[in-house]
Design a protein around this motif. Structure first.
Motif, PDB file in Angstrom:
ATOM      1  N   VAL A  48     -26.823  11.138  13.091  1.00 32.40           N
ATOM      2  CA  VAL A  48     -26.305   9.987  12.344  1.00 32.40           C
ATOM      3  C   VAL A  48     -27.082   8.713  12.684  1.00 32.40           C
ATOM      4  CG1 VAL A  48     -24.410   9.297  13.894  1.00 32.40           C
ATOM      5  CG2 VAL A  48     -24.171   8.984  11.444  1.00 32.40           C
ATOM      6  N   ARG A  49     -27.561   8.634  13.925  1.00 35.23           N
ATOM      7  CA  ARG A  49     -28.459   7.542  14.306  1.00 35.23           C
ATOM      8  C   ARG A  49     -29.646   8.141  15.043  1.00 35.23           C
ATOM      9  NH1 ARG A  49     -23.432   5.243  14.235  1.00 35.23           N
ATOM     10  NH2 ARG A  49     -22.777   6.184  16.190  1.00 35.23           N
ATOM     11  N   TYR A 164     -26.861   4.216   3.588  1.00 39.00           N
ATOM     12  CA  TYR A 164     -27.399   4.347   4.949  1.00 39.00           C
ATOM     13  C   TYR A 164     -27.182   5.733   5.537  1.00 39.00           C
ATOM     14  CZ  TYR A 164     -22.427   3.625   5.602  1.00 39.00           C
ATOM     15  OH  TYR A 164     -21.080   3.750   5.497  1.00 39.00           O
ATOM     16  N   CYS A 165     -26.399   6.566   4.864  1.00 39.53           N
ATOM     17  CA  CYS A 165     -25.828   7.725   5.555  1.00 39.53           C
ATOM     18  C   CYS A 165     -26.563   9.033   5.269  1.00 39.53           C
ATOM     19  CB  CYS A 165     -24.355   7.867   5.171  1.00 39.53           C
ATOM     20  SG  CYS A 165     -23.509   9.044   6.226  1.00 39.53           S
ATOM     21  N   ILE A 167     -25.415  11.973   6.302  1.00 38.69           N
ATOM     22  CA  ILE A 167     -24.487  13.111   6.346  1.00 38.69           C
ATOM     23  C   ILE A 167     -24.480  13.957   5.065  1.00 38.69           C
ATOM     24  CG2 ILE A 167     -22.025  13.756   6.543  1.00 38.69           C
ATOM     25  CD1 ILE A 167     -21.826  11.680   8.767  1.00 38.69           C
ATOM     26  N   GLN A 202     -15.176  13.849   6.193  1.00 36.94           N
ATOM     27  CA  GLN A 202     -15.934  12.588   6.112  1.00 36.94           C
ATOM     28  C   GLN A 202     -15.124  11.580   5.312  1.00 36.94           C
ATOM     29  OE1 GLN A 202     -18.435  12.168   7.972  1.00 36.94           O
ATOM     30  NE2 GLN A 202     -18.714  14.311   8.531  1.00 36.94           N
ATOM     31  N   THR A 237     -11.775  10.889   8.688  1.00 36.71           N
ATOM     32  CA  THR A 237     -11.840   9.466   8.499  1.00 36.71           C
ATOM     33  C   THR A 237     -11.445   9.146   7.061  1.00 36.71           C
ATOM     34  OG1 THR A 237     -13.729   9.393  10.015  1.00 36.71           O
ATOM     35  CG2 THR A 237     -13.432   7.511   8.602  1.00 36.71           C
ATOM     36  N   PRO A 264     -12.970   2.947   7.914  1.00 34.92           N
ATOM     37  CA  PRO A 264     -14.119   2.064   8.136  1.00 34.92           C
ATOM     38  C   PRO A 264     -14.328   1.048   7.025  1.00 34.92           C
ATOM     39  CG  PRO A 264     -14.735   4.371   8.431  1.00 34.92           C
ATOM     40  CD  PRO A 264     -13.358   4.358   7.820  1.00 34.92           C
ATOM     41  N   GLN A 266     -17.216  -1.114   7.494  1.00 39.30           N
ATOM     42  CA  GLN A 266     -18.681  -1.138   7.652  1.00 39.30           C
ATOM     43  C   GLN A 266     -19.292  -2.534   7.626  1.00 39.30           C
ATOM     44  OE1 GLN A 266     -19.562   1.546   8.830  1.00 39.30           O
ATOM     45  NE2 GLN A 266     -18.730   3.306   7.745  1.00 39.30           N
ATOM     46  N   ARG A 278     -20.637   0.950  -0.869  1.00 39.32           N
ATOM     47  CA  ARG A 278     -19.347   1.402  -0.348  1.00 39.32           C
ATOM     48  C   ARG A 278     -18.278   1.447  -1.440  1.00 39.32           C
ATOM     49  NH1 ARG A 278     -18.246   4.298   3.877  1.00 39.32           N
ATOM     50  NH2 ARG A 278     -16.312   3.219   4.326  1.00 39.32           N
ATOM     51  N   ASP A 304     -14.899   1.113  11.369  1.00 39.92           N
ATOM     52  CA  ASP A 304     -16.290   1.251  11.824  1.00 39.92           C
ATOM     53  C   ASP A 304     -17.089   0.099  11.221  1.00 39.92           C
ATOM     54  OD1 ASP A 304     -15.369   3.718  12.607  1.00 39.92           O
ATOM     55  OD2 ASP A 304     -16.882   4.885  11.540  1.00 39.92           O
ATOM     56  N   ILE A 306     -21.232  -1.435  10.829  1.00 38.20           N
ATOM     57  CA  ILE A 306     -22.674  -1.335  11.078  1.00 38.20           C
ATOM     58  C   ILE A 306     -23.227  -2.755  11.069  1.00 38.20           C
ATOM     59  CG2 ILE A 306     -24.895  -0.511  10.202  1.00 38.20           C
ATOM     60  CD1 ILE A 306     -23.396   1.795   8.848  1.00 38.20           C
ATOM     61  N   ALA A 335     -21.774  -0.009  15.421  1.00 39.12           N
ATOM     62  CA  ALA A 335     -23.084   0.661  15.447  1.00 39.12           C
ATOM     63  C   ALA A 335     -24.145  -0.308  14.967  1.00 39.12           C
ATOM     64  CB  ALA A 335     -23.059   1.883  14.537  1.00 39.12           C
ATOM     65  N   ARG A 336     -25.346  -0.160  15.522  1.00 41.24           N
ATOM     66  CA  ARG A 336     -26.494  -0.927  15.039  1.00 41.24           C
ATOM     67  C   ARG A 336     -27.187  -0.086  13.986  1.00 41.24           C
ATOM     68  NH1 ARG A 336     -29.410  -0.350  19.440  1.00 41.24           N
ATOM     69  NH2 ARG A 336     -27.744   0.909  20.265  1.00 41.24           N
ATOM     70  N   SER A 338     -29.448   2.074  11.838  1.00 40.16           N
ATOM     71  CA  SER A 338     -30.580   2.924  12.209  1.00 40.16           C
ATOM     72  C   SER A 338     -31.054   3.615  10.925  1.00 40.16           C
ATOM     73  CB  SER A 338     -30.064   3.937  13.239  1.00 40.16           C
ATOM     74  OG  SER A 338     -30.960   4.971  13.453  1.00 40.16           O
ATOM     75  N   ARG A 340     -32.261   6.214   8.470  1.00 41.31           N
ATOM     76  CA  ARG A 340     -32.287   7.663   8.558  1.00 41.31           C
ATOM     77  C   ARG A 340     -33.153   8.240   7.451  1.00 41.31           C
ATOM     78  NH1 ARG A 340     -32.729   8.434  12.227  1.00 41.31           N
ATOM     79  NH2 ARG A 340     -31.885  10.495  12.572  1.00 41.31           N
TER      80      ARG A 340
HETATM   81  N1  SAM Z   1     -17.564   9.488   6.867  1.00 39.60           N
HETATM   82  C1  SAM Z   1     -17.147   8.392   7.642  1.00 39.60           C
HETATM   83  C2  SAM Z   1     -17.385   7.125   6.811  1.00 39.60           C
HETATM   84  O1  SAM Z   1     -17.303   7.190   5.621  1.00 39.60           O
HETATM   85  O2  SAM Z   1     -17.580   6.054   7.346  1.00 39.60           O
HETATM   86  C3  SAM Z   1     -17.776   8.408   9.025  1.00 39.60           C
HETATM   87  C4  SAM Z   1     -19.132   9.040   9.148  1.00 39.60           C
HETATM   88  S1  SAM Z   1     -20.228   8.674  10.454  1.00 39.60           S
HETATM   89  C5  SAM Z   1     -20.210  10.127  11.366  1.00 39.60           C
HETATM   90  C6  SAM Z   1     -19.506   7.591  11.540  1.00 39.60           C
HETATM   91  C7  SAM Z   1     -20.065   6.217  11.494  1.00 39.60           C
HETATM   92  O3  SAM Z   1     -21.432   6.188  11.815  1.00 39.60           O
HETATM   93  C8  SAM Z   1     -19.995   5.541  10.162  1.00 39.60           C
HETATM   94  O4  SAM Z   1     -18.724   5.087   9.856  1.00 39.60           O
HETATM   95  C9  SAM Z   1     -20.981   4.410  10.317  1.00 39.60           C
HETATM   96  O5  SAM Z   1     -20.368   3.265  10.840  1.00 39.60           O
HETATM   97  C10 SAM Z   1     -21.967   4.971  11.324  1.00 39.60           C
HETATM   98  N2  SAM Z   1     -23.254   5.233  10.675  1.00 39.60           N
HETATM   99  C11 SAM Z   1     -23.542   6.096   9.681  1.00 39.60           C
HETATM  100  N3  SAM Z   1     -24.826   6.017   9.315  1.00 39.60           N
HETATM  101  C12 SAM Z   1     -25.389   5.068  10.114  1.00 39.60           C
HETATM  102  C13 SAM Z   1     -26.691   4.508  10.214  1.00 39.60           C
HETATM  103  N4  SAM Z   1     -27.679   4.889   9.406  1.00 39.60           N
HETATM  104  N5  SAM Z   1     -26.904   3.549  11.141  1.00 39.60           N
HETATM  105  C14 SAM Z   1     -25.923   3.137  11.951  1.00 39.60           C
HETATM  106  N6  SAM Z   1     -24.673   3.626  11.896  1.00 39.60           N
HETATM  107  C15 SAM Z   1     -24.400   4.572  10.989  1.00 39.60           C
END
Ligand code: SAM
Length: 438
Positions: A48-49, A164-165, A167, A202, A237, A264, A266, A278, A304, A306, A335-336, A338, A340
């Motif tokens: 994730v980071r 940013y994600c 997943i 998720q 979540t 979250p 964010q 979002r 959460d 970022i 989180a800072r 990152s 991906r």
């Molecule tokens: N699915 C959840 C959501 O919708 O927020 C949580 C998924 S993730 C495992 C958990 C957290 O990691 C996220 O809520 C986000 O704050 C953080 N995260 C995800 N991608 C990131 C990135 N590229 N850089 C920093 N933090 C990140």
């Protein structure tokens, strides 16, 4: 034959590792805390980071000498580093890895082990274990009767493409699990002593949306509540856009469902939120928190954040800071940003907030949240709250309140799995101390 599992990352990975452990226990393997004594090593990875990905590579490299010493050792790389597509580049880069498994899927490992007759367990012993629990999910022997809080994935993957994600790329599209599988897994965990189950996804509140015949999350919570012996149910979540009143009312009215919501935000700035894709504004989130608090008395809310998303100006960061100051949420996981690989933000938006500045914003939020949490916890001072005890840490028993606050208590009794009233005598930003009020 012994196995060792190393798990990095979110609760979903913890649950996935539990399934691998269970499948290995079915085959007759025993858990070993030491990788150098194991016949099978599973690395369950997170990406994730970048920092999590680096850890996975570091761990993977540390296994090479073990494999050189023992060529029969089976190394299984699993999770988000592998992803749902054939990991050709990883196969080339790490030829000493025997088997690659996508997230949540122990099948490739189990197939490999089952093929190899020399690894097959003594039939008799396997049968004894299966009789012990006539159910699907077998916990490692060390956890049976000791594990108090377990996880069950209810939705795999994710189809909401936050820019940013990573997943969705690594865990695939959203797939809800059949309710019967979830309930039978829950019953088997409870039969092995588990008292609290957290349902995972998720976007967990989208449970059932892809399968019209399934109940929604509120319906699933009702059915979970009927499991005898299960004391507490949680879920995470949530996504702000999918938190229905029906779900909030289920939390408020079902006594086993704990008043704690992980939702979250964010960021607190509308432009940043739009760039993250979002799907809501800061004002909509504000109203959601009001709605959650109005419908679930005494609820705790976690979020959460970022910091340092591409293009985030200091003024925009301040909107996040102010939103958190105003809402006073119980927990903020920080989180800072990152970048991906393959994500929209990494491809199209320059990572233009310096590392130093990301850290600065992170610390500002951390300090503020520490104060907020300390204030919220101070309200518990002198109160008596029900605590579900999990384990002993040094000389103190560790447990949680319904609102998920960490409580420590001194006692000579074995409190594992007991839910008891505790009078709180000290509170800090991260935990509380108390004594048994029985
Ligand atoms: N699915 C959840 C959501 O919708 O927020 C949580 C998924 S993730 C495992 C958990 C957290 O990691 C996220 O809520 C986000 O704050 C953080 N995260 C995800 N991608 C990131 C990135 N590229 N850089 C920093 N933090 C990140």
């Amino acid at each position: 034959m012994k196995y060792h599992i190393w798990t990095e990352g979110c609760q979903m990975n913890v649950a996935d590792s539990q399934r691998v452990a269970s499948a290995l226990e079915h085959l007759g393997y025993e858990n070993s805390p030491r990788p150098d004594e194991a016949d099978v090593i599973v690395l369950n990875t997170c990406v994730v980071r970048q920092s999590a990905e680096d850890k996975a590579y570091g761990r993977l490299s540390s296994l090479r000498p073990l494999k050189q010493r023992n060529p029969n050792l089976v190394i299984n790389l699993m999770g988000c580093l592998v992803g749902v597509k054939d990991p050709v580049h990883l196969r080339q880069r790490f030829p000493y890895v025997d088997v690659f498994s996508p997230p949540s899927d122990p099948t490739p490992l189990i197939e490999l082990l089952s093929q190899d007759e020399s690894r097959a367990m003594l039939e008799g012993e396997t049968q004894t274990r299966n009789r012990l629990l006539d159910e699907d999910l077998i916990l490692p022997e060390v956890q049976r009767g000791r594990l108090v809080s377990g996880f069950i994935p209810v939705v795999y993957g994710c189809s909401h493409a936050c820019t940013y994600c990573i997943i969705p790329y690594r865990r695939g599209i959203e797939r809800s699990r059949p309710p019967e599988d979830i309930l039978s897994e829950a019953r088997s965990l409870v039969a092995q002593g588990v008292k609290e189950i957290t349902l995972l996804g998720q976007i967990v509140d989208r449970y059932g949306k892809d399968e019209p015949a399934y109940p929604n999350l509120a319906g699933l919570l009702i059915r979970m509540s009927q499991i005898e012996g299960l004391k507490r149910i949680r879920f995470l979540t949530s996504h702000p856009n999918w938190m229905t009143d029906e779900l909030l009312d289920a939390v408020a009215t079902l006594p086993k469902v704990m008043p704690h919501i992980e939702v979250p935000v964010q960021a607190g700035d509308d432009e940043v939120l739009a760039n993250m894709r979002r799907g809501y504004t800061a004002e909509q989130y504000r109203r959601l928190v009001e709605r959650i608090r109005a419908r679930i008395p005494g609820v705790s809310v976690a979020t959460d954040i970022i910091v340092g998303f591409p293009g985030e100006s200091y003024a925009q960061f301040q909107h996040t800071y102010e939103l958190l100051a105003e809402l006073k949420l119980d927990v903020a996981h920080l989180a800072r940003y990152s970048p991906r690989p393959g994500t929209v933000s990494a491809r199209r938006m320059p990572d233009d907030v310096s590392d130093e500045e990301k850290w600065r914003r992170f610390r500002l939020l951390e300090e503020q949240q520490e104060q907020i949490a300390a204030e919220i916890h101070a309200r518990y001072w002198g109160q008596t709250v029900p605590v579900l005890f999990e384990e002993k840490n040094k000389n103190r028993w560790k447990g949680r309140t319904p609102t998920n606050k960490l409580v420590f208590v001194e006692s000579d009794r074995d409190l594992t799995g007991e839910e008891l009233p505790v009078k709180i005598s000290w509170t800090g930003p991260w935990s509380m101390l108390g004594s048994l009020a029985v």
